[in-house]
Design a protein around this motif. Sequence first.
Motif, mmCIF file in Angstrom:
data_model
loop_
_atom_site.group_PDB
_atom_site.id
_atom_site.type_symbol
_atom_site.label_atom_id
_atom_site.label_comp_id
_atom_site.label_asym_id
_atom_site.label_seq_id
_atom_site.Cartn_x
_atom_site.Cartn_y
_atom_site.Cartn_z
ATOM 1 N N THR A 250 0.841 -1.198 0.000
ATOM 2 C CA THR A 250 0.000 0.000 0.000
ATOM 3 C C THR A 250 0.879 1.252 0.000
ATOM 4 O O THR A 250 0.582 2.252 0.651
ATOM 5 C CB THR A 250 -0.936 0.021 1.220
ATOM 6 O OG1 THR A 250 -0.139 0.009 2.408
ATOM 7 C CG2 THR A 250 -1.862 -1.185 1.223
ATOM 8 N N TYR A 251 1.961 1.177 -0.744
ATOM 9 C CA TYR A 251 2.927 2.261 -0.829
ATOM 10 C C TYR A 251 3.566 2.188 -2.211
ATOM 11 O O TYR A 251 3.375 1.229 -2.969
ATOM 12 C CB TYR A 251 4.012 2.104 0.250
ATOM 13 C CG TYR A 251 4.866 0.884 0.033
ATOM 14 C CD1 TYR A 251 6.034 0.944 -0.712
ATOM 15 C CD2 TYR A 251 4.475 -0.354 0.533
ATOM 16 C CE1 TYR A 251 6.797 -0.179 -0.960
ATOM 17 C CE2 TYR A 251 5.227 -1.488 0.296
ATOM 18 C CZ TYR A 251 6.381 -1.400 -0.449
ATOM 19 O OH TYR A 251 7.119 -2.520 -0.697
ATOM 20 N N GLY A 252 4.332 3.196 -2.540
ATOM 21 C CA GLY A 252 5.064 3.201 -3.795
ATOM 22 C C GLY A 252 6.535 3.442 -3.581
ATOM 23 O O GLY A 252 6.945 3.992 -2.551
ATOM 24 N N LEU A 285 6.717 6.341 -0.636
ATOM 25 C CA LEU A 285 5.526 7.164 -0.413
ATOM 26 C C LEU A 285 4.341 6.253 -0.132
ATOM 27 O O LEU A 285 4.112 5.273 -0.834
ATOM 28 C CB LEU A 285 5.210 8.016 -1.650
ATOM 29 C CG LEU A 285 6.167 9.137 -2.013
ATOM 30 C CD1 LEU A 285 5.795 9.729 -3.370
ATOM 31 C CD2 LEU A 285 6.151 10.223 -0.930
ATOM 32 N N GLY A 286 3.579 6.577 0.901
ATOM 33 C CA GLY A 286 2.356 5.842 1.166
ATOM 34 C C GLY A 286 1.307 6.143 0.103
ATOM 35 O O GLY A 286 1.300 7.234 -0.489
ATOM 36 N N SER A 316 6.156 4.621 -8.593
ATOM 37 C CA SER A 316 5.334 3.486 -9.019
ATOM 38 C C SER A 316 4.655 2.907 -7.791
ATOM 39 O O SER A 316 5.240 2.862 -6.704
ATOM 40 C CB SER A 316 6.179 2.423 -9.711
ATOM 41 O OG SER A 316 7.019 1.759 -8.797
ATOM 42 N N PHE A 317 3.433 2.439 -7.963
ATOM 43 C CA PHE A 317 2.625 2.052 -6.811
ATOM 44 C C PHE A 317 1.497 1.142 -7.266
ATOM 45 O O PHE A 317 1.413 0.783 -8.447
ATOM 46 C CB PHE A 317 2.064 3.302 -6.122
ATOM 47 C CG PHE A 317 1.212 4.186 -7.009
ATOM 48 C CD1 PHE A 317 -0.174 4.155 -6.913
ATOM 49 C CD2 PHE A 317 1.795 5.067 -7.924
ATOM 50 C CE1 PHE A 317 -0.965 4.978 -7.722
ATOM 51 C CE2 PHE A 317 1.014 5.883 -8.735
ATOM 52 C CZ PHE A 317 -0.360 5.835 -8.641
ATOM 53 N N THR A 345 -0.498 2.964 5.508
ATOM 54 C CA THR A 345 -0.229 3.726 4.285
ATOM 55 C C THR A 345 -1.322 3.575 3.237
ATOM 56 O O THR A 345 -1.229 4.177 2.158
ATOM 57 C CB THR A 345 1.136 3.343 3.664
ATOM 58 O OG1 THR A 345 1.215 1.929 3.519
ATOM 59 C CG2 THR A 345 2.276 3.851 4.539
ATOM 60 N N ASP A 346 -2.360 2.765 3.515
ATOM 61 C CA ASP A 346 -3.568 2.853 2.695
ATOM 62 C C ASP A 346 -4.217 4.212 3.016
ATOM 63 O O ASP A 346 -3.837 4.884 3.981
ATOM 64 C CB ASP A 346 -4.513 1.695 3.025
ATOM 65 C CG ASP A 346 -5.532 1.417 1.920
ATOM 66 O OD1 ASP A 346 -5.652 2.237 0.987
ATOM 67 O OD2 ASP A 346 -6.219 0.380 1.997
#
Length: 368
Positions: A250-252, A285-286, A316-317, A345-346
């Motif tokens: 749930t992150y990139g 990044l979340g 990218s995520f 991080t959702d």
Amino acid sequence: MGKLLALLAVLCLSQVIGAERIVNCYWGTWANYRSGNGKFDVSNIDAGLCTHLSYSFFGINDNGEIQSLDTWLDYDLGFINQAISLKNQNSNLKVLAVVGGWNEGSTKYSSMSGDWYKRQNFINSALNLLRNHGFDGLDLDWEYPNQRGGNWNDRANFVTLLREIKEAFAPYGYELGIAVGAGESLASASYEIANIAQQVDFINVMTYDFAMASDGQTGFNAPQWAVENAINFWLSQGAPANKLVLGVGTYGRSFQLSDSSQNWPGAPCRGEGSAGSYTGSTGYLGYNEICQNNWHTVFDYDNAAPYAYSGDQWVSFDNVLSVQYKMDFALSKGLAGAMIWSLETDDYRGQCGETYPLLKTINRKLRW
């Protein structure tokens, strides 16, 4: 007789279809220390969205005994007790204690697994931890046997350790899971896959982190082809489908582009992307940060994954659509279910729409 056999076949099929799939929710408890809308504690957890809640992390000492990595948070603030109390909201919820993680490394776990006395210390301390607090099981996240300070004997010692834990847990009905590296090169170096699969209830396959800024170019954190290749490798090595749990990040992974005009997958990068306002770590990044960025977003159907960019920043995520692709694959392979790293991080506050969009997508595919 024919009617009886047909009825039995229907009943067996209905039991398989009706068997609940795992949705394992990892919780990085340190998110309590994040500021503003990034702060996350037990009040932010929707217990109905998880079959398992994996409380992360505990560590071990040099003698192999499990220890708290943050006694103030675990005990003074009462996070462990609050996690267990979520079973009042969802009586079917299993709360697991997770031991290990990236920051713990491998050296102490290698030493423990190869020493009978230290293994007994580990197992006895695990039993005490679970009994004293009401956990339903243990998730061992050793990253990674035979790597990061380990040695070749780790592969066999890991099997021995898991077998001894399984035997010790059996009288109490505790569950035993592991989190494992996904890709073929990492997995083949670290695990005797068929042997470890026999000792555990489920295997959380960390099918993400397939590209990093250290590669020197942009790439997808969890492209569909890499996820499928990893799961197919585990299956080919003797891991039963009904024990494999597919991991969703749930992150990139973020990158700083070398040239902001070259913003496609595979473009050169000069390092990790800038830190997010919640997570505060470069290169990461979340989803709750990404969805608010309003960067130009592209869904790459060849990789069944999105990426986004703005200026010299690129990430990218996974989004709702890419998670749907992953869950369709999990269903097609008859996997045990899915897990997320991680709850905090959702978009748990619903700042970009509904709350927990990625986790709810998993549930819609697997459980609802």
